[in-house]
Design a protein around this motif. Sequence first.
Motif, short mmCIF file in Angstrom:
data_model
loop_
_atom_site.label_atom_id
_atom_site.label_comp_id
_atom_site.label_asym_id
_atom_site.label_seq_id
_atom_site.Cartn_x
_atom_site.Cartn_y
_atom_site.Cartn_z
N ILE A 113 0.87 -1.18 0.00
CA ILE A 113 0.00 0.00 0.00
C ILE A 113 0.91 1.23 0.00
O ILE A 113 1.95 1.23 0.65
CB ILE A 113 -0.91 -0.02 1.26
CG1 ILE A 113 -1.90 -1.19 1.17
CG2 ILE A 113 -1.64 1.31 1.43
CD1 ILE A 113 -2.64 -1.46 2.48
N ILE A 114 0.53 2.26 -0.73
CA ILE A 114 1.30 3.51 -0.72
C ILE A 114 0.37 4.66 -0.36
O ILE A 114 -0.69 4.82 -0.96
CB ILE A 114 1.98 3.77 -2.08
CG1 ILE A 114 2.91 2.60 -2.43
CG2 ILE A 114 2.75 5.09 -2.05
CD1 ILE A 114 3.67 2.77 -3.73
N VAL A 115 0.77 5.43 0.64
CA VAL A 115 -0.04 6.54 1.14
C VAL A 115 0.66 7.86 0.81
O VAL A 115 1.83 8.05 1.14
CB VAL A 115 -0.24 6.44 2.67
CG1 VAL A 115 -1.04 7.62 3.20
CG2 VAL A 115 -0.92 5.12 3.02
N MET A 116 -0.07 8.75 0.14
CA MET A 116 0.50 10.04 -0.28
C MET A 116 -0.33 11.17 0.31
O MET A 116 -1.45 11.42 -0.12
CB MET A 116 0.51 10.09 -1.81
CG MET A 116 1.41 9.01 -2.41
SD MET A 116 0.93 8.46 -4.09
CE MET A 116 -0.46 7.35 -3.73
N ASP A 117 0.21 11.81 1.32
CA ASP A 117 -0.51 12.87 2.02
C ASP A 117 0.01 14.25 1.56
O ASP A 117 0.92 14.34 0.76
CB ASP A 117 -0.33 12.71 3.54
CG ASP A 117 -1.47 13.35 4.32
OD1 ASP A 117 -2.45 12.65 4.62
OD2 ASP A 117 -1.38 14.54 4.62
N ASN A 118 -0.59 15.29 2.10
CA ASN A 118 -0.14 16.66 1.81
C ASN A 118 0.87 17.09 2.87
O ASN A 118 0.58 17.06 4.07
CB ASN A 118 -1.34 17.61 1.80
CG ASN A 118 -0.96 18.99 1.30
OD1 ASN A 118 0.00 19.59 1.76
ND2 ASN A 118 -1.69 19.47 0.31
N GLY A 119 2.06 17.48 2.45
CA GLY A 119 3.15 17.80 3.36
C GLY A 119 3.03 19.15 4.04
O GLY A 119 3.86 19.48 4.90
N TYR A 120 2.02 19.94 3.65
CA TYR A 120 1.81 21.23 4.30
C TYR A 120 0.76 21.07 5.38
O TYR A 120 -0.39 20.71 5.09
CB TYR A 120 1.38 22.29 3.29
CG TYR A 120 2.46 22.62 2.30
CD1 TYR A 120 3.51 23.47 2.65
CD2 TYR A 120 2.47 22.07 1.01
CE1 TYR A 120 4.53 23.77 1.75
CE2 TYR A 120 3.48 22.37 0.11
CZ TYR A 120 4.50 23.22 0.49
OH TYR A 120 5.50 23.51 -0.41
N ALA A 121 1.14 21.30 6.64
CA ALA A 121 0.20 21.15 7.74
C ALA A 121 0.58 22.13 8.84
O ALA A 121 1.73 22.15 9.28
CB ALA A 121 0.25 19.71 8.28
N TYR A 122 -0.39 22.93 9.23
CA TYR A 122 -0.12 23.98 10.22
C TYR A 122 -1.22 24.00 11.26
O TYR A 122 -2.38 23.69 10.96
CB TYR A 122 -0.04 25.34 9.55
CG TYR A 122 0.97 25.38 8.45
CD1 TYR A 122 2.32 25.51 8.74
CD2 TYR A 122 0.58 25.23 7.13
CE1 TYR A 122 3.27 25.50 7.74
CE2 TYR A 122 1.52 25.22 6.12
CZ TYR A 122 2.86 25.35 6.42
OH TYR A 122 3.79 25.33 5.42
N LYS A 123 -0.84 24.40 12.46
CA LYS A 123 -1.81 24.60 13.52
C LYS A 123 -2.53 25.89 13.21
O LYS A 123 -1.93 26.96 13.17
CB LYS A 123 -1.07 24.72 14.87
CG LYS A 123 -1.88 24.26 16.04
CD LYS A 123 -0.99 24.02 17.24
CE LYS A 123 -1.66 23.11 18.24
NZ LYS A 123 -0.71 22.57 19.20
N SER A 124 -3.82 25.82 13.00
CA SER A 124 -4.52 27.03 12.57
C SER A 124 -6.00 26.82 12.74
O SER A 124 -6.52 25.73 12.55
CB SER A 124 -4.23 27.31 11.10
OG SER A 124 -5.12 28.27 10.59
N GLU A 125 -6.69 27.90 13.10
CA GLU A 125 -8.14 27.77 13.19
C GLU A 125 -8.77 27.84 11.82
O GLU A 125 -9.87 27.38 11.61
CB GLU A 125 -8.70 28.86 14.11
CG GLU A 125 -8.35 28.55 15.54
CD GLU A 125 -9.03 29.47 16.51
OE1 GLU A 125 -9.93 30.20 16.09
OE2 GLU A 125 -8.65 29.45 17.69
#
Lengths: 386, 386
Positions: B212-224
């Motif tokens: 299985i290959i999982v490709m997520d989004n590498g941009y992630a920020y704590k934000s409302e």
Amino acid sequence: MKLFLYTVVLNFGIYFQSVCAQSMAEDFKPSSLNQPEKMFPQVNSQRRVRASISAPNANKVQLDLGGVKYDMKKDSNGVWTGESNPQDEGFHYYQLNIDGASVPDPGSLYFYGAGRWGSGIEIPSADQDFFALKNVPHGLVSENIYFSKLTNSFRRCFVYTPDGYNENIKARYPVLYLQHGSFEDETGWSSQGKVNLILDNLIASKKAIPMIIVMDNGYAYKSENNEIKERSKQRESIFEDVLIQEVVPMIDAKFRTIAKRESRAIAGLSMGANQTMRIMMNHLDTFSYYGGFSGTANYPNSDVIDVATFLDGKYKDGNTLNKQIKLFWLGLGTKEPAPFPKSIGAFRNMLEQQGIKYVYYESPETAHEWLTWRRCLNQFASQLFK
Amino acid sequence: MKLFLYTVVLNFGIYFQSVCAQSMAEDFKPSSLNQPEKMFPQVNSQRRVRASISAPNANKVQLDLGGVKYDMKKDSNGVWTGESNPQDEGFHYYQLNIDGASVPDPGSLYFYGAGRWGSGIEIPSADQDFFALKNVPHGLVSENIYFSKLTNSFRRCFVYTPDGYNENIKARYPVLYLQHGSFEDETGWSSQGKVNLILDNLIASKKAIPMIIVMDNGYAYKSENNEIKERSKQRESIFEDVLIQEVVPMIDAKFRTIAKRESRAIAGLSMGANQTMRIMMNHLDTFSYYGGFSGTANYPNSDVIDVATFLDGKYKDGNTLNKQIKLFWLGLGTKEPAPFPKSIGAFRNMLEQQGIKYVYYESPETAHEWLTWRRCLNQFASQLFK
């Protein structure tokens, strides 16, 4: 006389300017279908679209939306901006025109429709909650590539599996085969059609039962080289054979379906409604639910239908059809152009004369566009497999 | 003197014309990434790109490819056409420029990269068979929407499941977490990266085991409100937390994984290589295979690495790492620009000084582009979970 004319023109000018100034609400917000971090295009509360693009050396830039080209104006930085008239709620394809070149707006996401990948804009609709992205369990949309022997080409369908499909490995599911319209493709329903969000929301609120949805490409021709589908040449479609002989068996083998007619539905929009109606009537052993969104098999004809000859007399025996077909569902937008209202009207007359039960739905204030079809799917899917 | 100059100019003109005439091979073919039925852009055997667009009222139209803007010429029908210099093999982002407006080419398909959805072109490569669409069993690529509590936003990953995943409902599979580069997103690997075709081909020829290959989004920020990711603001990334605390548990719950470190790999390209290297070293209890394609965690630095301080001393104990890490794999294109060769060189020097085993691969004649990364994946995936 000259003075009079001048006064009339001046007054009209002032009047016109005043109407325009009043009528442009300055509450534009970026479209929900913009690319990340892009501020244009925008939509205001009057459902006008404002586009903007930097083109410092251009002579003329236009916003091309809904069959109208709106002139945009250049500011001192070379940025052109312009607004459309109010649009219907829902999704619309559009483009920009720069000195005669018709191009996608670099601010929008892109969608396949009108025979090209290009810009789309979403005008917020009062009922948009039913296709909104919400914090409910979400199903998966899978890209499924297959080789078709009938067309001698690689083809692709997208498959929606509801939340829980992967975990509940003993459960089996009914299947809806759902088709796009002309000059669209297998990506339409899961992109601008919002099929997954509509079903996620219906299933989460228990208004629809969990089902698999298969969205294939409605263009299929017998050809040794059909990588480029020459639709203009009117070759004979073999989509019915591809769907019945290749896609349905593949889906039944690859997914945990309930592989019987009572658990299969087929539906489509516009060209897809026409195609799937023929397939339904030729294969009542395979499907028991039908949905026609903005289309019927007598298209583009609006004449009285002769049941003896129409679709080889498939509608002659209303009593038997009423026993065989669990749901015959038709939908149409109230603002659809000719020939759809009259053509579908003629079809409904035939159904009524034959005593064939059907459900008829009208989408308020929408034309031959995706909000009509999202609403049709929302209504139709909630009545399936019950 | 005047005559001499004239002769020189004339001769040079003839010479130049002759070189150009010889050098432009007229064997252009539509790009494999064109929209259906679109004849342009095209590529010839010299790896030149020819673009063409109707823009009858434009003053200047250019093909903008590989950092160079090539002037196009208008014919009597208002159609502008022009060619690029020879390009590297593989995939390149590009656009057209019409009177100063930078827009997607309406002939090409669109890809997310360089921070925008826009045109891409494929220059055929000698080894393209490894990512070709062939009549082998195909896995599925699924769009998986989830709500992230850490970012307080909806996020999306794509998941490749190999052929047989749906049918063999008792089988469990190892997982590769695979990340895109900067100004790209979770769509990159399954679109221009050809991840599904590369794995389909490797698995069909038994060069890789089904995974299985999982490709997520590498941009992630704590934000409302992080619907619009303001990457320019350099907010602190919480991608590591999202991946470890949210994505890995979700994938293990939703898919039939082998949920242990010996069956988990993590890899990425460029920014994704940097990110995943840090995640790997911080979570050796979660992953045992690492792949860094055109990137290392000392980027953009090329100085000698101080193992006492680099990544909190995670590389200090080479012997232990050699026991913990089953594969430490690095790849680079031979034509990559600064700082990649020297930065990755400095990292390799550190590995060698510490006696840490690793595999190093160089992609011939490719730069910091997708053919490098497709080749890296092809090499890397064939060495996983064996």
